[in-house]
Structures are given as structure tokens and as C-alpha cells.
Enzyme design. Structure first.
Site, PDB file in Angstrom:
ATOM      1  N   TRP A 289       0.847  -1.192   0.000  1.00 39.93           N
ATOM      2  CA  TRP A 289       0.000   0.000   0.000  1.00 39.93           C
ATOM      3  C   TRP A 289       0.883   1.243   0.000  1.00 39.93           C
ATOM      4  O   TRP A 289       1.867   1.315   0.747  1.00 39.93           O
ATOM      5  CB  TRP A 289      -0.906  -0.028   1.225  1.00 39.93           C
ATOM      6  CG  TRP A 289      -1.824   1.142   1.367  1.00 39.93           C
ATOM      7  CD1 TRP A 289      -2.614   1.695   0.395  1.00 39.93           C
ATOM      8  CD2 TRP A 289      -2.062   1.910   2.558  1.00 39.93           C
ATOM      9  NE1 TRP A 289      -3.328   2.754   0.910  1.00 39.93           N
ATOM     10  CE2 TRP A 289      -3.008   2.913   2.231  1.00 39.93           C
ATOM     11  CE3 TRP A 289      -1.569   1.860   3.860  1.00 39.93           C
ATOM     12  CZ2 TRP A 289      -3.461   3.838   3.165  1.00 39.93           C
ATOM     13  CZ3 TRP A 289      -2.021   2.771   4.790  1.00 39.93           C
ATOM     14  CH2 TRP A 289      -2.959   3.747   4.440  1.00 39.93           C
TER      15      TRP A 289
ATOM     16  N   ASP B 192      -1.539  -6.240   8.794  1.00 36.29           N
ATOM     17  CA  ASP B 192      -2.424  -5.132   8.438  1.00 36.29           C
ATOM     18  C   ASP B 192      -3.675  -5.766   7.843  1.00 36.29           C
ATOM     19  O   ASP B 192      -3.624  -6.397   6.782  1.00 36.29           O
ATOM     20  CB  ASP B 192      -1.747  -4.205   7.426  1.00 36.29           C
ATOM     21  CG  ASP B 192      -2.597  -2.969   7.116  1.00 36.29           C
ATOM     22  OD1 ASP B 192      -3.657  -2.802   7.744  1.00 36.29           O
ATOM     23  OD2 ASP B 192      -2.193  -2.174   6.255  1.00 36.29           O
TER      24      ASP B 192
ATOM     25  N   LYS C  21     -13.516  -0.388   4.948  1.00 37.20           N
ATOM     26  CA  LYS C  21     -14.015  -1.126   3.795  1.00 37.20           C
ATOM     27  C   LYS C  21     -15.141  -2.088   4.173  1.00 37.20           C
ATOM     28  O   LYS C  21     -16.194  -2.101   3.536  1.00 37.20           O
ATOM     29  CB  LYS C  21     -12.866  -1.918   3.148  1.00 37.20           C
ATOM     30  CG  LYS C  21     -11.634  -1.087   2.766  1.00 37.20           C
ATOM     31  CD  LYS C  21     -11.935  -0.069   1.700  1.00 37.20           C
ATOM     32  CE  LYS C  21     -10.681   0.518   1.088  1.00 37.20           C
ATOM     33  NZ  LYS C  21      -9.809   1.216   2.038  1.00 37.20           N
TER      34      LYS C  21
END
Length: 420
Positions: A150, A231, A268
């Protein structure tokens, strides 16, 4: 009347002040890549335009989606007439407890020894984790990220005071996982390194290890006495099954050999993007260690933002702890995941139907919100210039931006820029 001489003096003083500004040496920073894509998309007046850069879920009609369970939770909270008092430094206990159970499993042995704090979504969790490790995990610790990772990972950790390294992960040739290279790099790391692992739905590639591959990765991490920094931004959103998406994290914890910390986000999977809801947690050895770790997390958080926002945490807690809302939410998460999977299948099928000479199997092999298409920067530029389709120049496509009404146009456009 102000004299002309005085006006001249004022103008001179202002000019001198500007010349002597304390910020004259500050350079213009580079624009954010995603924001630049969005701005270009907004300027485009073509009716066929597509924004495939933003990592936020959209319905098949291309609209933002507020989950039904979230709406009901908000209505319940409003009816309760709750106050807006400060939360404790570590946040809403009802939320963090439920979030921990979702991540680690309701029966996990880690729950009784878990130091957990509410965070400002996943980014805030990463920053707390980076600051904690910088302070307590050896001298000048280094966190190793998969290549690619990311885009914000490196910046967050560097600004936390950590050194940032990398290990191989994605194979451009196969558009899949380069497991042998990954394991080779992990074995070569200094003993006791920090290894950042995407728990599921790897961003930006969408390439996740299989269960068997995760077992190999875990064994190498344990042999190197490395710390596993998970993560987890997409639990439930990747496969539609929250337990399956947390399997790697839970396996590391059950193994009991590698230290484990976790960044967790509800942006999300619960659609709470702007509410900024997340947690950071550390698996301690026992309850006494948990309490020491938690005391230091409080000391870190206090000067950062004092205490976290209350509204989003209350929503998430309501959804996670009310059985009917929880079941509705799990169903909605699966619906979102299934729509993404369906768009993958439709895009691949249309590209193959068009007679593309390339293999597009990676579109359905990958998982989660993003697809690493393998498109080259010049092909991405052509998509924007000729077909009004916008994505990042590394070829990453946000699958959430694809719908049943535009998937054929996207496939035809990709075919046009890749067939030569």
C-alpha cells in the site's frame, strides 16, 4: 487621509515581510496520485468515463453504499440519546472488545492477554504501531514491506521513526505470488526483524497466499524470530467470510512463536470510511504483560490525539454486538465481496471473448478490491486519453468501480490498448 509616503512605507514593510517569510524555503509537495486521478476524472465530460483509482466500494449503479446494518445502528444510537463526552484514551471498550473477537476469534487464547486501543482507522493504527515499535522494539528497528505494498505504508512507518526495507512478493511475469523469492528474502533478514504482512486482499495486487503458502511463510517468520505486523483492512471483504479472511493472523497467534501485532480497519468492510474506525493491538504473553503494554499505548496516544472519535466506534460496536445487526452485516459484506468477484469473472470473460492473445486468468485468481492488471504506464495513459478510463499508472484497478453496465466497455478498451 493616509499620506502617500505612509502608504509607500506600508507596502515596503509588507514586501519585506513576504521576502523574510519563515516558510519561504518550503517547497511545493508532489500531488497525491489518487487525488490527481479523481480530479482528472471530474474534469472529463465524456459520459463513458470511469474512475478506477479510488479504493471505496460502489454499488452496481456506481453509487456509495451505506450498509443497512449501519443505518439501523445509527437509528438505534440516535434513539438512545447518548452524550458526546470524551472516550477514554484507548477508546470505546465495547467496540475494541468486539473488534478483537472478530479479528482473533471469539475463543482465541489471545483475548485475555491482548493490549488493544481504538485508532483513527487503519492508518492511525499503523502509526500507533510504528511509534510503539520505534520506542520499544530494539535500537533503530526496521520494518520490511512486501514489494509492492500500500502506497502509504512506507510514509507512515518512516514518519513513525522506523527504517523501511522490503522483501519480494509480487511476480510481474505470472501476475501472482513469487513465493520462492519471498521466502528467500525473509530468510535473509536480520534476526528479529519486523515483517509487514497483509492479512488478506493484498493491496495493491490482490494476490494472496494460499493456506499452504501461509504455513510456509509462518514457518520462516518463526525461524527468523521475526515480529509479524499484520495489516487487516479487508476482513470479510476479501472472500465474503470474516473467519476465512482472518485465518493467517489466527494461525500465527495459535503458533505462539512469533510476536504478533495487528492494525485493523472498519472502513471497507463496514463502509465507515469517513468515520475513521479501527484498532491497534499487541498479543502479550500474559495479563500482566498486557497491562504494561496497554499503559505504554496510552502514553503514546495521549499526545497524538488524546482520545478517539466516538460516533463511528459506537456504530461498529452496535453492529458487532447486536446479533440481528451482526448477521445482517455479515450478509451485506458477503454481498459486496460477491459483487466484486462477479465483476472479476465478467471482465475476464469479456476479454477472452474478444480474442485477446494474453492470459487474463490473474483477474480471477486475485482477490479483494484491487486487481493488478499488468497494464503498462503507456497503456494506462492511452486508457485515460482515448477511452476516458482512469487508474493508477502501475495498472491497479479498483474493481469496485466496475459495474454490469460498463464492464464490457472496460474490457473492449483494455483489449484495444493491449492487442498490438
Amino acid at each position: 487621509m493616509i499620506s502617500s509616503a505612509f502608504k509607500t512605507t506600508l507596502r515596503g514593510s509588507a514586501k519585506h515581510a513576504r521576502a523574510a517569510s519563515s516558510w519561504a524555503q518550503v517547497e511545493m509537495g508532489p500531488p497525491d496520485a489518487i487525488l490527481g486521478i479523481t480530479e482528472a476524472f471530474k474534469r472529463d465530460t465524456d459520459a463513458r468515463k470511469m474512475n478506477l483509482g479510488v479504493g471505496a466500494y460502489r454499488t452496481d449503479a456506481g453509487k456509495p453504499y451505506v450498509l443497512g446494518a449501519v443505518q439501523k445502528a445509527e437509528a438505534s444510537l440516535l434513539a438512545q440519546g447518548l452524550d458526546k463526552e470524551y472516550l477514554p484514551i484507548t477508546g470505546l471498550a465495547r467496540f475494541t472488545g468486539a473488534a478483537a473477537e472478530l479479528a482473533y476469534g471469539a475463543g482465541s487464547s489471545a483475548l485475555g492477554r491482548l493490549a488493544i486501543t481504538q485508532s483513527v482507522s487503519g492508518t492511525g493504527a499503523l502509526r500507533i504501531g510504528g511509534a510503539f515499535l520505534q520506542r520499544f522494539y530494539g535500537a533503530q528497528p526496521t520494518v520490511y514491506l512486501p514489494t509492492p505494498s500500500w502506497g502509504n505504508h512506507a510514509a507512515v512507518f518512516r514518519d513513525s521513526g522506523l527504517k523501511v526495507g522490503s522483501y519480494r512478493y509480487y511476480d510481474p511475469a505470472t501476475r501472482g505470488l513469487n513465493l520462492d523469492a519471498m521466502l528467500e528474502d525473509l530468510r535473509a533478514l536480520p534476526r528479529g526483524s519486523i515483517v509487514l504482512l497483509h492479512a488478506c486482499a493484498h493491496n495493491p495486487t490482490g494476490v494472496d497466499p494460499t493456506a499452504a503458502q501461509w504455513a510456509q511463510i509462518q514457518r520462516v517468520v518463526e525461524e527468523g524470530e521475526h515480529l509479524a505486523f499484520f495489516d487487516m483492512a479487508y476482513q470479510g471483504f476479501a472472500t465474503g467470510d470474516a473467519d476465512r479472511d482472518a485465518a493467517a493472523l489466527r494461525a500465527f497467534v495459535a503458533g505462539g512463536k512469533a510476536p504478533v501485532v495487528l492494525s485493523q480497519s472498519f472502513a471497507k468492510n463496514m463502509g465507515l470510511y469517513g468515520e475513521r474506525v479501527g484498532t491497534f493491538s499487541i498479543v502479550g504473553a500474559d495479563a500482566a504483560e498486557r497491562d504494561r503494554l496497554l499503559s505504554q499505548l496510552k502514553i503514546l496516544v495521549r499526545p497524538l490525539y488524546s482520545n478517539p472519535p466516538v460516533h463511528g466506534a459506537r456504530i461498529a460496536a452496535e453492529v458487532l454486538t447486536q446479533p440481528e445487526l451482526r448477521q445482517e452485516w455479515l450478509g451485506e459484506v458477503k454481498t459486496m465481496a460477491d459483487r466484486i468477484i462477479g465483476m472479476r469473472q465478467a471482465l475476464r470473460a469479456r476479454l477472452e471473448q474478444l480474442g485477446s492473445a494474453q492470459s487474463w486468468a490473474h483477474i480471477t485468481d486475485q482477490i479483494g478490491m484491487f486487481c493488478f492488471t499488468g497494464l503498462k504506464p503507456e497503456q494506462v495513459d492511452r486508457l485515460a486519453r482515448e477511452f476516458h478510463i482512469y487508474l493508477t499508472r502501475d495498472g491497479r484497478v479498483s474493481m469496485a468501480g466496475i459495474s454490469s453496465s460498463n464492464v464490457s466497455y472496460l474490457a473492449e478498451s483494455i483489449h484495444a490498448v493491449t492487442k498490438d
